[in-house]
Design an enzyme around this catalytic site. Structure first.
Site, PDB file in Angstrom:
ATOM      1  N   ARG A  76       0.859  -1.208   0.000  1.00 60.71           N
ATOM      2  CA  ARG A  76       0.000   0.000   0.000  1.00 60.71           C
ATOM      3  C   ARG A  76       0.880   1.237   0.000  1.00 60.71           C
ATOM      4  O   ARG A  76       0.589   2.233  -0.677  1.00 60.71           O
ATOM      5  CB  ARG A  76      -0.939  -0.020   1.196  1.00 60.71           C
ATOM      6  CG  ARG A  76      -2.084  -1.007   1.094  1.00 60.71           C
ATOM      7  CD  ARG A  76      -2.957  -0.985   2.341  1.00 60.71           C
ATOM      8  NE  ARG A  76      -3.560   0.329   2.558  1.00 60.71           N
ATOM      9  CZ  ARG A  76      -4.102   0.702   3.736  1.00 60.71           C
ATOM     10  NH1 ARG A  76      -4.078  -0.115   4.782  1.00 60.71           N
ATOM     11  NH2 ARG A  76      -4.657   1.885   3.882  1.00 60.71           N
ATOM     12  N   ASP A 114      -1.962   8.329   3.399  1.00 60.03           N
ATOM     13  CA  ASP A 114      -1.199   8.311   2.135  1.00 60.03           C
ATOM     14  C   ASP A 114      -0.252   9.491   1.958  1.00 60.03           C
ATOM     15  O   ASP A 114       0.478   9.569   0.974  1.00 60.03           O
ATOM     16  CB  ASP A 114      -2.195   8.257   0.945  1.00 60.03           C
ATOM     17  CG  ASP A 114      -3.210   9.416   0.983  1.00 60.03           C
ATOM     18  OD1 ASP A 114      -4.380   9.176   0.618  1.00 60.03           O
ATOM     19  OD2 ASP A 114      -2.847  10.530   1.407  1.00 60.03           O
ATOM     20  N   HIS A 129      -4.862   9.008  11.813  1.00 63.53           N
ATOM     21  CA  HIS A 129      -4.678   7.544  11.746  1.00 63.53           C
ATOM     22  C   HIS A 129      -3.261   7.146  11.371  1.00 63.53           C
ATOM     23  O   HIS A 129      -3.026   6.023  10.942  1.00 63.53           O
ATOM     24  CB  HIS A 129      -5.686   6.940  10.748  1.00 63.53           C
ATOM     25  CG  HIS A 129      -7.094   7.061  11.209  1.00 63.53           C
ATOM     26  ND1 HIS A 129      -8.178   6.923  10.373  1.00 63.53           N
ATOM     27  CD2 HIS A 129      -7.616   7.341  12.436  1.00 63.53           C
ATOM     28  CE1 HIS A 129      -9.298   7.091  11.063  1.00 63.53           C
ATOM     29  NE2 HIS A 129      -8.986   7.365  12.311  1.00 63.53           N
ATOM     30  N   THR A 198     -15.503  11.427   3.427  1.00 67.47           N
ATOM     31  CA  THR A 198     -15.491  10.418   4.483  1.00 67.47           C
ATOM     32  C   THR A 198     -16.903   9.894   4.704  1.00 67.47           C
ATOM     33  O   THR A 198     -17.875  10.626   4.637  1.00 67.47           O
ATOM     34  CB  THR A 198     -14.920  10.970   5.811  1.00 67.47           C
ATOM     35  OG1 THR A 198     -14.962   9.929   6.802  1.00 67.47           O
ATOM     36  CG2 THR A 198     -15.660  12.191   6.298  1.00 67.47           C
ATOM     37  N   SER A 199     -16.984   8.582   4.993  1.00 69.11           N
ATOM     38  CA  SER A 199     -18.302   7.960   5.210  1.00 69.11           C
ATOM     39  C   SER A 199     -18.857   8.326   6.585  1.00 69.11           C
ATOM     40  O   SER A 199     -19.984   7.991   6.916  1.00 69.11           O
ATOM     41  CB  SER A 199     -18.169   6.439   5.075  1.00 69.11           C
ATOM     42  OG  SER A 199     -17.175   5.960   5.985  1.00 69.11           O
ATOM     43  N   ASN A 223     -19.394  15.040  -0.640  1.00 73.76           N
ATOM     44  CA  ASN A 223     -19.381  13.584  -0.780  1.00 73.76           C
ATOM     45  C   ASN A 223     -20.457  13.224  -1.806  1.00 73.76           C
ATOM     46  O   ASN A 223     -21.601  13.653  -1.647  1.00 73.76           O
ATOM     47  CB  ASN A 223     -19.711  12.925   0.567  1.00 73.76           C
ATOM     48  CG  ASN A 223     -19.436  11.431   0.545  1.00 73.76           C
ATOM     49  OD1 ASN A 223     -19.668  10.754  -0.452  1.00 73.76           O
ATOM     50  ND2 ASN A 223     -18.920  10.916   1.650  1.00 73.76           N
TER      51      ASN A 223
END
Ligand code: OAD
Length: 255
Positions: A76, A114, A129, A198-199, A223
């Site tokens: 990743r 990322d 995170h 973002t969900s 979104n």
């Protein structure tokens, strides 16, 4: 077909953004989708649709099979290294500069690992995170982001006699205390909060939207799909961030 963006709403939201005293932006995997980085929960393409998070993204998984987990995260990491920031990342970086140049506050809270925001020039970043580019020694807890790509072996032993684990937050782990402190402070003192890509289902990150709403901040949600927190949005744009953010940026930066 690209969804039509409500011009009046976009102008209103940009004016609110340009005039805000203190701005917070929360980003999720959707912001990096247009750079080719897979999201987590999008039906067919999300990471969790193809991989079992419990087998790969937990401390137990690493303890059970450190080679498999180290290799997955290193792959990743290499994939993200090959991606480039998109127009949404660049727009957020320009908005940050425009707002801070006016002596106002801007904080970027990202759930993404990322490092594309950093590569796009954003500076006031809180990595909630962690990062795929950081590796943490299991013996000392010290992190470094200069390990060779790819790693020479899986797992990679550390100089202190432990192993290097990915420097990301795994399911069941607490977020870095300093990141939570900075994010909580920013969310509780902002008057405009953007939640982008973002969900809004993972806490405590999603909770910062609720904190901002509870102190009266106006919320901009970007979104293509509605989220459980869409009802908190003052403005909601069902559009890709790579399209909407440059529009907001053009208005904010010209104000
Ligand atoms: P998700 O995959 O849960 O959600 C991605 C969101 O982005 C979805 O709501 C999509 O509708 C939206 N989206 C997709 N393409 C978009 C685009 N071009 N522009 C704007 N939005 C778009 O990802 P996150 O919400 O980031 O946690 O997931 C939160 C956390 O869950 C991740 O940080 C990860 C995961 O488990 C950890 O790794 C700890």
């Amino acid at each position: 077909m690209t969804p039509r963006i409500d011009e009046a709403a976009s102008r209103e939201a940009a004016e609110a953004l340009a005039g805000a005293r203190s701005v917070v932006a929360l980003t999720g995997a959707g912001v990096s989708a247009e750079s080719g980085v897979p999201t987590f929960r999008d039906a067919m393409t999300g990471l969790w649709a193809r991989f079992d998070a419990q087998r790969l993204a937990t401390r137990e998984a690493f303890e059970r099979d450190p080679a498999l987990v180290s290799r997955w995260y290193d792959e990743r990491r290499m994939r993200c290294a090959g991606c480039v920031p998109n127009a949404g990342h660049s727009a957020l970086s320009s908005i940050e500069r425009a707002i801070t140049a006016r002596g106002r506050s801007f904080t970027l809270l990202t759930q993404n690992v990322d490092r594309l925001h950093r590569r796009a020039g954003s500076e006031r970043i809180v990595e909630l995170h962690g990062s795929l580019f950081a590796w943490r020694c299991t013996a000392t807890g010290k992190e470094r982001d200069d390990l060779p790509m790819p790693l020479p072996c899986y797992p990679m032993p550390s100089e202190a006699g432990g192993l290097y684990r990915p420097g990301v937050v795994w399911f069941g782990e607490a977020l870095p205390a300093e990141a939570v402190r900075r994010a909580s402070l920013a969310a509780a003192s902002c008057d405009l909060f953007l939640t982008i890509g973002t969900s809004s289902v993972v806490y405590p990150a999603a909770g910062f939207v609720e904190t901002a709403a509870s102190v009266g901040a106006r919320i901009i949600e970007i979104n293509p799909h509605p989220t459980p927190l869409s009802h908190l949005a003052t403005w909601r744009f069902a559009a890709p961030s790579g399209e909407l953010l440059p529009q907001l940026c053009a208005r904010v930066c010209l104000e």
